[in-house]
Design a protein around this motif. Structure first.
Motif, PDB file in Angstrom:
ATOM      1  N   ASN A  80      32.203 -93.568  61.212  1.00 41.70           N
ATOM      2  CA  ASN A  80      32.144 -93.658  62.676  1.00 41.70           C
ATOM      3  C   ASN A  80      32.100 -95.078  63.234  1.00 41.70           C
ATOM      4  OD1 ASN A  80      32.176 -90.948  63.187  1.00 41.70           O
ATOM      5  ND2 ASN A  80      30.524 -91.091  64.682  1.00 41.70           N
ATOM      6  N   LEU A  81      31.602 -96.003  62.440  1.00 44.43           N
ATOM      7  CA  LEU A  81      31.456 -97.357  62.966  1.00 44.43           C
ATOM      8  C   LEU A  81      32.724 -98.189  62.782  1.00 44.43           C
ATOM      9  CD1 LEU A  81      27.823 -98.334  61.922  1.00 44.43           C
ATOM     10  CD2 LEU A  81      28.629 -97.587  64.153  1.00 44.43           C
ATOM     11  N   GLU A  83      35.934 -97.794  63.790  1.00 44.12           N
ATOM     12  CA  GLU A  83      36.770 -97.997  64.972  1.00 44.12           C
ATOM     13  C   GLU A  83      36.176 -99.057  65.936  1.00 44.12           C
ATOM     14  OE1 GLU A  83      39.937 -97.996  66.252  1.00 44.12           O
ATOM     15  OE2 GLU A  83      39.924 -96.158  65.086  1.00 44.12           O
ATOM     16  N   PRO A  84      34.922 -98.892  66.358  1.00 38.86           N
ATOM     17  CA  PRO A  84      34.368 -99.902  67.275  1.00 38.86           C
ATOM     18  C   PRO A  84      34.211-101.279  66.626  1.00 38.86           C
ATOM     19  CG  PRO A  84      32.700 -98.292  66.644  1.00 38.86           C
ATOM     20  CD  PRO A  84      34.004 -97.758  66.166  1.00 38.86           C
ATOM     21  N   LEU A  85      33.944-101.294  65.326  1.00 42.44           N
ATOM     22  CA  LEU A  85      33.826-102.581  64.642  1.00 42.44           C
ATOM     23  C   LEU A  85      35.190-103.257  64.567  1.00 42.44           C
ATOM     24  CD1 LEU A  85      31.230-103.769  63.486  1.00 42.44           C
ATOM     25  CD2 LEU A  85      32.068-103.247  61.228  1.00 42.44           C
ATOM     26  N   SER A 164      26.690 -96.571  56.748  1.00 45.56           N
ATOM     27  CA  SER A 164      27.797 -96.553  57.708  1.00 45.56           C
ATOM     28  C   SER A 164      28.310 -97.959  57.997  1.00 45.56           C
ATOM     29  CB  SER A 164      27.359 -95.908  59.024  1.00 45.56           C
ATOM     30  OG  SER A 164      26.850 -94.631  58.804  1.00 45.56           O
TER      31      SER A 164
END
Lengths: 230, 230
Positions: A80-81, A83-85, A164
């Motif tokens: 989940n992390l 994409e934003p990272l 994550s």
């Protein structure tokens, strides 16, 4: 179950209501969401607002849409992390060095935590991985075993947030310095050195020596990074 | 500029094209996106697909929608990790302990990195913050100064990814253990101890002593966490 919505920025309110239901546990991993039609009628908003909300929830990784079956709360959040990272990485002038720095931090500290949590069955699993790594002559399989060894240690930190972050960094490294990971395996003296480093990490973990686990992982990370950066 | 789209999962393809333009630098921080109408015609997809894509990009924090002005690539990404981390936190049975563990890791390692990067003007800024913190009798202002001190150190790590992770954890802590942060400030002997700890961290940074910066930050984090968990 739901509360009808009247205000502006409708899709965000739909998102918020679904998130709230997750927060209070009314929706759990794997649960199916009401259909688009049901959501339209329960929340009293347009179909397009519902679709915008569902797409948004899909892209942040909270739900997954299964064709012909409907929308479900995801079961797996390990990635989940990423994409934003990735966005931060692209727009904040972050470099590969930054990502490797974060991965180094997460892995060394995970190793320290793992040494405190290690159980007999973890020791067997790691020992087995190490043996396979030692006897492996296939480059690709070696890389895979290596990754699994590190993943297992991060998992043993018993902290899903750490895991994550590590996954997100790993994804970014693969994306940005594709192929370079292979270089490190190619020369046989380096391969030997790598196996030795893994053995030292394993021994520190087995002995529940957290500062040793930390320092051996740090040395290993430095070695890996130095070789990746060549 | 854009390539017309023909396949399924249309909104994701729109998202991917916009992300690709960010990746290659064709869209930069603060840039305005083409209007919905222009996107519809350039990408040859329905208005609803464009809207779903734009909403998704908004929710992952890549763009912001300014009413009456249009959609812009965001300028600030510090809080981008909060949302996905919050989801992980809610669904992976993470606890406040996990978040504080991650924050502790990020802050101690940031302090170590900061000590290597510290410049004279950083020393003045930290010294000034410390003086204000020492003389501050207002609880709320103290908390604010304390936060700024820590933020400054994370900033000095020169690693935006670390800073973003710290921000996301901070947000989660505020959300989950609201009000508890105040307790630590209430008793005056604890306040004195806190100021002393900040002074020690500052001195280690000033002396560019990274292992000291690491260990003093770790002690301070342990003290904070112990008191928060009461």
């Amino acid at each position: 179950m739901f509360t009808p919505i009247k205000n502006v920025k409708v899709y965000e309110q739909v998102v918020d209501q679904i998130k709230k239901m997750v927060e209070i546990g009314e929706l759990k991993k794997g649960d199916k969401l009401p259909s688009e039609r049901e959501l339209v009628s329960e929340l009293n908003v347009s179909r397009s607002s519902i679709r915008e909300a569902l797409r948004s929830l899909e892209i942040i990784g909270l739900i997954e849409c299964k064709r012909g079956e409907g929308n479900f709360i995801r079961k797996n959040f390990e990635n989940n992390l990423f994409e934003p990272l990735h966005i931060i990485f692209m727009l904040e002038k972050s470099t590969s060095k930054d990502v490797m720095e974060v991965r180094q931090i997460i892995e060394t500290e995970s190793a320290a935590l793992a040494s405190k949590n290690i159980k007999n069955k973890d020791i067997s699993i790691l020992e087995d991985m190490l043996l396979k790594l030692k006897n492996c002559n296939d480059e690709k399989k070696s890389i895979d075993l290596d990754k699994k060894f590190h993943y297992k240690i991060a998992e043993m930190s018993n902290n899903f947030i750490l895991l994550s972050i590590m996954n997100a960094c790993s994804g970014l490294i693969d994306l940005n310095i594709k192929g370079v990971r292979d270089n490190i395996i190619l020369s046989s003296d380096k391969k030997e050195e790598l196996v030795k480093q893994h053995e030292k990490i394993f021994l520190a973990l087995k002995n529940k020596d957290s500062s040793k686990a930390y320092s051996e992982m740090r040395k290993h990370m430095k070695f890996s990074n130095d070789n990746l950066l060549l």
